[in-house]
Design a protein around this motif. Structure first.
Motif, PDB file in Angstrom:
ATOM      1  N   ARG A 112       0.760  -1.162  -0.173  1.00  0.00           N
ATOM      2  CA  ARG A 112       0.047  -0.080  -0.116  1.00  0.00           C
ATOM      3  C   ARG A 112       0.898   1.350  -0.026  1.00  0.00           C
ATOM      4  NH1 ARG A 112      -5.416  -0.353   1.302  1.00  0.00           N
ATOM      5  NH2 ARG A 112      -5.413   1.343   2.607  1.00  0.00           N
ATOM      6  N   PRO A 113       2.109   1.448   0.785  1.00  0.00           N
ATOM      7  CA  PRO A 113       2.747   2.443   0.540  1.00  0.00           C
ATOM      8  C   PRO A 113       3.346   2.741  -0.803  1.00  0.00           C
ATOM      9  CG  PRO A 113       3.625   1.463   2.624  1.00  0.00           C
ATOM     10  CD  PRO A 113       2.460   0.536   1.764  1.00  0.00           C
ATOM     11  N   ALA A 114       3.774   1.724  -1.176  1.00  0.00           N
ATOM     12  CA  ALA A 114       4.383   1.923  -2.648  1.00  0.00           C
ATOM     13  C   ALA A 114       3.053   2.271  -3.872  1.00  0.00           C
ATOM     14  CB  ALA A 114       4.835   0.544  -3.320  1.00  0.00           C
ATOM     15  N   GLU A 115       1.774   1.878  -3.554  1.00  0.00           N
ATOM     16  CA  GLU A 115       0.943   2.219  -4.353  1.00  0.00           C
ATOM     17  C   GLU A 115       0.685   3.724  -4.070  1.00  0.00           C
ATOM     18  OE1 GLU A 115      -2.504  -0.376  -3.589  1.00  0.00           O
ATOM     19  OE2 GLU A 115      -2.194  -1.066  -5.363  1.00  0.00           O
ATOM     20  N   ALA A 116       0.600   4.254  -2.600  1.00  0.00           N
ATOM     21  CA  ALA A 116       0.430   5.668  -2.658  1.00  0.00           C
ATOM     22  C   ALA A 116       1.435   6.307  -3.087  1.00  0.00           C
ATOM     23  CB  ALA A 116       0.287   5.826  -0.920  1.00  0.00           C
ATOM     24  N   GLN A 117       2.450   6.110  -3.029  1.00  0.00           N
ATOM     25  CA  GLN A 117       3.645   6.913  -3.566  1.00  0.00           C
ATOM     26  C   GLN A 117       3.594   7.064  -5.129  1.00  0.00           C
ATOM     27  OE1 GLN A 117       7.528   5.462  -2.991  1.00  0.00           O
ATOM     28  NE2 GLN A 117       8.760   7.121  -4.059  1.00  0.00           N
ATOM     29  N   TRP A 118       3.394   5.962  -5.967  1.00  0.00           N
ATOM     30  CA  TRP A 118       3.062   5.980  -7.392  1.00  0.00           C
ATOM     31  C   TRP A 118       1.690   6.792  -7.612  1.00  0.00           C
ATOM     32  CZ3 TRP A 118      -1.090   4.349 -10.298  1.00  0.00           C
ATOM     33  CH2 TRP A 118      -1.057   4.575 -11.708  1.00  0.00           C
ATOM     34  N   SER A 119       0.800   6.639  -7.063  1.00  0.00           N
ATOM     35  CA  SER A 119      -0.696   6.988  -7.334  1.00  0.00           C
ATOM     36  C   SER A 119      -0.598   8.684  -7.142  1.00  0.00           C
ATOM     37  CB  SER A 119      -1.524   6.512  -6.687  1.00  0.00           C
ATOM     38  OG  SER A 119      -1.671   6.600  -5.268  1.00  0.00           O
ATOM     39  N   TRP A 120       0.247   9.105  -6.006  1.00  0.00           N
ATOM     40  CA  TRP A 120       0.126  10.612  -5.675  1.00  0.00           C
ATOM     41  C   TRP A 120       0.845  11.219  -6.752  1.00  0.00           C
ATOM     42  CZ3 TRP A 120       2.307  15.266  -5.168  1.00  0.00           C
ATOM     43  CH2 TRP A 120       1.847  15.981  -4.275  1.00  0.00           C
TER      44      TRP A 120
END
Length: 299
Positions: free
Chosen positions: A191-199
């Motif tokens: 989830r942190p990796a998804e948040a970084q990419w998506s932001w």
């Protein structure tokens, strides 16, 4: 086709940001508000300081890393920041405060390093520690990792491929023993990796002025002659006026133009243009002169 794929990516990024951070329209102000609630005032202030010190064409990357840290802290708990790692590896709080380099992320900025770290720790918490890692620039599926001695056909083993990225390796029979096939359908990110990419994708390159930042660095005027050469180069190479604008007066105009045509500059012929526009935004006259020579010889 590239533009279509880029818009697909933005739509998916916006969906993820809504799910992970509850933001419809991500901004630096809303991100740092969320950071204060999860990371606390001191860590958030340090994150904002590091983001402010980055080149404007990289500020969105730094803020995206903060998004990863918010979600990672929510997943793993605030104790992650103070937990010792043994040996010579400092705790994340020390890394944030002192900009300490930590292997294997020494080529990243401090915020990117911490975001990679928390993304990997969250992946380990979700799926277990990986038995190895692979470079997915090669999509060869067979026998990419060393197997543990007790592996038997049918086992599914977790393999790392990016910070927070995991894929399963399925143990299979081979002539004279066993091997593995990577199951690319099992690709997943923490989830942190998804948040970084998506932001980063949803918010775009900017402009991203920070709350309380005075003067606004995006209002600084840029070299008119160099800017016009670069703007016209973009027009000649397929970027419409609706993307690059009628004129570039300040850094905000340039950053907005680069954001609008980012799906184009990721192709090889646009790399010199990207470097030149970055130099235009930074305002370094020597770097700008060198990059303008590069663009004059570009196709």
């Amino acid at each position: 086709m590239r533009e279509f794929r880029a818009e697909d990516a933005r739509s998916e990024a916006r969906r993820l940001i809504r799910d992970l951070l509850g933001e419809e329209h991500p901004t630096s102000a809303s991100l740092l508000d969320g950071a204060r609630a999860v990371l606390g005032d001191d860590r958030t202030a340090r994150c904002a300081e590091l983001a402010q010190g980055a080149p404007l064409t990289r500020r969105s990357c730094e803020l995206a890393a903060v998004a990863g840290l918010i979600v990672g802290t929510a997943v793993l708990g605030e104790d992650w920041w103070s937990a010792g790692r043994g040996g010579k590896i400092p705790a994340p709080d020390e890394v944030l405060a002192c900009s300490t380099a930590v292997e294997p992320w020494t080529d990243l900025t401090v915020l990117e390093m911490l975001a990679a770290w928390i993304a990997d720790d969250a992946a380990d918490a979700a799926w277990g520690a990986p038995i190895g890692s692979v470079d997915l620039n090669s999509w060869r599926a067979e026998d990419r990792i060393d197997l543990p001695g007790d592996a038997v056909p049918g086992d599914r083993l977790v393999v790392a491929f990016d910070s927070g990225g995991r894929v399963d390796a399925v143990v299979v029979e081979r002539a004279g023993g066993v091997g593995t096939d990577l199951d690319f359908t099992s690709l997943r990110y923490s989830r942190p990796a998804e948040a970084q990419w998506s932001w980063g994708v949803a918010a775009g390159l900017g402009p991203h002025p920070l709350p309380g930042e005075h003067p606004d660095p995006y209002t600084v005027t840029v070299d008119h002659d160099a800017g016009e050469v670069l703007r016209r180069w973009a027009l000649r190479h397929g970027a419409g006026v609706e993307l690059v604008g009628e004129r570039w007066r300040d850094r905000a105009d340039v950053v907005a133009a680069v954001e609008h045509v980012d799906w184009m500059w990721r192709s090889g012929e646009w790399f010199a243009w990207w470097r030149a526009t970055s130099a235009l935004v930074s305002g370094d006259p020597l770097d700008l002169a060198a990059r303008m020579r590069d663009i004059s010889s570009a196709p």
